[in-house]
Design a protein around this motif. Structure first.
Motif, PDB file in Angstrom:
ATOM      1  N   ALA A   4       2.966   1.185   7.594  1.00 13.46           N
ATOM      2  CA  ALA A   4       2.450   1.986   6.480  1.00 13.46           C
ATOM      3  C   ALA A   4       0.961   1.697   6.306  1.00 13.46           C
ATOM      4  N   THR A   5       0.260   2.683   5.775  1.00 18.00           N
ATOM      5  CA  THR A   5      -1.170   2.562   5.504  1.00 18.00           C
ATOM      6  C   THR A   5      -1.389   2.474   3.996  1.00 18.00           C
ATOM      7  N   LEU A   6      -2.631   2.201   3.611  1.00 17.83           N
ATOM      8  CA  LEU A   6      -2.961   2.210   2.184  1.00 17.83           C
ATOM      9  C   LEU A   6      -2.685   3.587   1.582  1.00 17.83           C
ATOM     10  N   GLN A   7      -2.974   4.626   2.348  1.00 21.98           N
ATOM     11  CA  GLN A   7      -2.711   5.985   1.864  1.00 21.98           C
ATOM     12  C   GLN A   7      -1.212   6.209   1.665  1.00 21.98           C
ATOM     13  N   ASP A   8      -0.388   5.718   2.582  1.00 21.22           N
ATOM     14  CA  ASP A   8       1.071   5.821   2.422  1.00 21.22           C
ATOM     15  C   ASP A   8       1.511   5.120   1.142  1.00 21.22           C
ATOM     16  N   LEU A   9       0.946   3.951   0.897  1.00 21.44           N
ATOM     17  CA  LEU A   9       1.292   3.172  -0.287  1.00 21.44           C
ATOM     18  C   LEU A   9       0.932   3.938  -1.556  1.00 21.44           C
ATOM     19  N   ARG A  10      -0.267   4.512  -1.583  1.00 24.62           N
ATOM     20  CA  ARG A  10      -0.696   5.292  -2.750  1.00 24.62           C
ATOM     21  C   ARG A  10       0.190   6.518  -2.959  1.00 24.62           C
ATOM     22  N   GLU A  11       0.512   7.209  -1.879  1.00 22.24           N
ATOM     23  CA  GLU A  11       1.330   8.423  -1.982  1.00 22.24           C
ATOM     24  C   GLU A  11       2.769   8.106  -2.376  1.00 22.24           C
ATOM     25  N   SER A  12       3.252   6.943  -1.998  1.00 23.28           N
ATOM     26  CA  SER A  12       4.615   6.559  -2.346  1.00 23.28           C
ATOM     27  C   SER A  12       4.769   6.239  -3.820  1.00 23.28           C
ATOM     28  N   PHE A  13       3.696   5.750  -4.435  1.00 21.77           N
ATOM     29  CA  PHE A  13       3.758   5.331  -5.840  1.00 21.77           C
ATOM     30  C   PHE A  13       2.570   5.890  -6.623  1.00 21.77           C
ATOM     31  N   PRO A  14       2.491   7.213  -6.749  1.00 19.20           N
ATOM     32  CA  PRO A  14       1.325   7.816  -7.404  1.00 19.20           C
ATOM     33  C   PRO A  14       1.197   7.465  -8.883  1.00 19.20           C
ATOM     34  N   ASN A  15       2.273   7.095  -9.538  1.00 15.74           N
ATOM     35  CA  ASN A  15       2.229   6.794 -10.972  1.00 15.74           C
ATOM     36  C   ASN A  15       2.103   5.305 -11.273  1.00 15.74           C
ATOM     37  N   ASP A  16       1.988   4.489 -10.238  1.00 14.42           N
ATOM     38  CA  ASP A  16       1.841   3.045 -10.431  1.00 14.42           C
ATOM     39  C   ASP A  16       0.357   2.734 -10.578  1.00 14.42           C
ATOM     40  N   ALA A  17      -0.057   2.248 -11.743  1.00 19.02           N
ATOM     41  CA  ALA A  17      -1.470   1.987 -12.010  1.00 19.02           C
ATOM     42  C   ALA A  17      -2.057   0.987 -11.023  1.00 19.02           C
ATOM     43  N   LEU A  18      -1.289  -0.039 -10.662  1.00 18.15           N
ATOM     44  CA  LEU A  18      -1.792  -1.040  -9.724  1.00 18.15           C
ATOM     45  C   LEU A  18      -2.042  -0.416  -8.355  1.00 18.15           C
ATOM     46  N   VAL A  19      -1.063   0.317  -7.850  1.00 19.25           N
ATOM     47  CA  VAL A  19      -1.184   0.929  -6.534  1.00 19.25           C
ATOM     48  C   VAL A  19      -2.218   2.051  -6.565  1.00 19.25           C
ATOM     49  N   GLY A  20      -2.236   2.837  -7.618  1.00 20.18           N
ATOM     50  CA  GLY A  20      -3.182   3.937  -7.724  1.00 20.18           C
ATOM     51  C   GLY A  20      -4.622   3.481  -7.749  1.00 20.18           C
ATOM     52  N   GLY A  21      -4.877   2.262  -8.207  1.00 20.56           N
ATOM     53  CA  GLY A  21      -6.227   1.742  -8.278  1.00 20.56           C
ATOM     54  C   GLY A  21      -6.707   1.078  -7.006  1.00 20.56           C
ATOM     55  N   LEU A  22      -5.908   1.091  -5.957  1.00 20.24           N
ATOM     56  CA  LEU A  22      -6.307   0.443  -4.714  1.00 20.24           C
ATOM     57  C   LEU A  22      -7.439   1.208  -4.047  1.00 20.24           C
ATOM     58  N   ALA A  23      -8.430   0.478  -3.589  1.00 18.50           N
ATOM     59  CA  ALA A  23      -9.505   1.079  -2.810  1.00 18.50           C
ATOM     60  C   ALA A  23      -9.118   1.025  -1.336  1.00 18.50           C
ATOM     61  N   ASP A  24      -9.795   1.793  -0.512  1.00 18.44           N
ATOM     62  CA  ASP A  24      -9.478   1.811   0.922  1.00 18.44           C
ATOM     63  C   ASP A  24      -9.629   0.448   1.572  1.00 18.44           C
ATOM     64  N   ASP A  25     -10.474  -0.401   1.007  1.00 17.58           N
ATOM     65  CA  ASP A  25     -10.699  -1.709   1.607  1.00 17.58           C
ATOM     66  C   ASP A  25     -10.139  -2.843   0.750  1.00 17.58           C
ATOM     67  N   ASP A  26      -9.189  -2.541  -0.104  1.00 18.43           N
ATOM     68  CA  ASP A  26      -8.618  -3.552  -0.987  1.00 18.43           C
ATOM     69  C   ASP A  26      -7.911  -4.611  -0.147  1.00 18.43           C
ATOM     70  N   ALA A  27      -8.482  -5.812  -0.132  1.00 16.47           N
ATOM     71  CA  ALA A  27      -7.979  -6.887   0.726  1.00 16.47           C
ATOM     72  C   ALA A  27      -6.560  -7.297   0.379  1.00 16.47           C
ATOM     73  N   SER A  28      -6.215  -7.316  -0.917  1.00 12.43           N
ATOM     74  CA  SER A  28      -4.864  -7.734  -1.292  1.00 12.43           C
ATOM     75  C   SER A  28      -3.825  -6.734  -0.808  1.00 12.43           C
ATOM     76  N   ALA A  29      -4.156  -5.460  -0.836  1.00  9.10           N
ATOM     77  CA  ALA A  29      -3.224  -4.447  -0.345  1.00  9.10           C
ATOM     78  C   ALA A  29      -3.067  -4.537   1.164  1.00  9.10           C
ATOM     79  N   VAL A  30      -4.163  -4.788   1.863  1.00 10.50           N
ATOM     80  CA  VAL A  30      -4.103  -4.946   3.313  1.00 10.50           C
ATOM     81  C   VAL A  30      -3.233  -6.145   3.665  1.00 10.50           C
ATOM     82  N   ARG A  31      -3.404  -7.248   2.924  1.00  8.53           N
ATOM     83  CA  ARG A  31      -2.563  -8.438   3.164  1.00  8.53           C
ATOM     84  C   ARG A  31      -1.100  -8.152   2.842  1.00  8.53           C
ATOM     85  N   ALA A  32      -0.841  -7.418   1.774  1.00 10.04           N
ATOM     86  CA  ALA A  32       0.538  -7.090   1.403  1.00 10.04           C
ATOM     87  C   ALA A  32       1.194  -6.216   2.471  1.00 10.04           C
ATOM     88  N   LEU A  33       0.450  -5.253   3.000  1.00 12.73           N
ATOM     89  CA  LEU A  33       0.994  -4.403   4.071  1.00 12.73           C
ATOM     90  C   LEU A  33       1.209  -5.208   5.352  1.00 12.73           C
TER      91      LEU A  33
END
Length: 133
Positions: A4-33
């Motif tokens: 999955a990509t950051l875009q997949d993560l955002r599209e999967s949870f569009p109403n989640d404030a934490l996920v919706g606020g992720l930037a393309d280079d968000d290091a924590s999201a990259v580590r989580a993926l």
């Protein structure tokens, strides 16, 4: 293999404030993926040769659920916890052969050819007659 990509993560949870606020280079999201990818590889490699030819949609969803759970520093909500548990259950079912991974072209991934065998030392206890007691 990125499931999955950051875009997949955002599209999967569009109403989640934490996920919706992720930037393309968000290091924590990259580590989580990446952590989700490692968990998925650990399970799937037990029954299929990696990398897979393509990413099945079910594994993309599993990766997003695992990554979303990991992004929460605090205690995640009940729904996030349930989705994480369901994702882990899906991976266990794939290993058990209860769930098959369909690829985008409709084929199945190449199996590893490994099998699991069980053996035992035989019976430990035998039936005993209690007629004299």
């Amino acid at each position: 293999m990125a499931y999955a990509t950051l875009q997949d993560l955002r599209e999967s949870f569009p109403n989640d404030a934490l996920v919706g606020g992720l930037a393309d280079d968000d290091a924590s999201a990259v580590r989580a993926l990446a952590a989700a990818e490692a968990v998925i590889d650990g399970y799937v490699s037990a029954v299929h040769v990696l990398p897979l030819a393509s990413v099945p949609a079910m594994l993309r969803d599993v990766a997003c659920d695992l990554a979303r759970y990991r992004l929460y520093d605090e205690v995640p909500g009940e729904l996030i916890l349930q989705r994480n548990q369901a994702a882990m259950g899906m991976l266990r079912d794939i290993v058990r052969g209860l769930v098959k991974l369909p690829l985008a072209d409709g084929s199945q991934p190449e199996p590893t050819g490994q099998t699991v065998g069980f053996s035992g030392a035989g019976r430990v206890f035998t039936a005993v007659s209690l007629k004299g007691f």
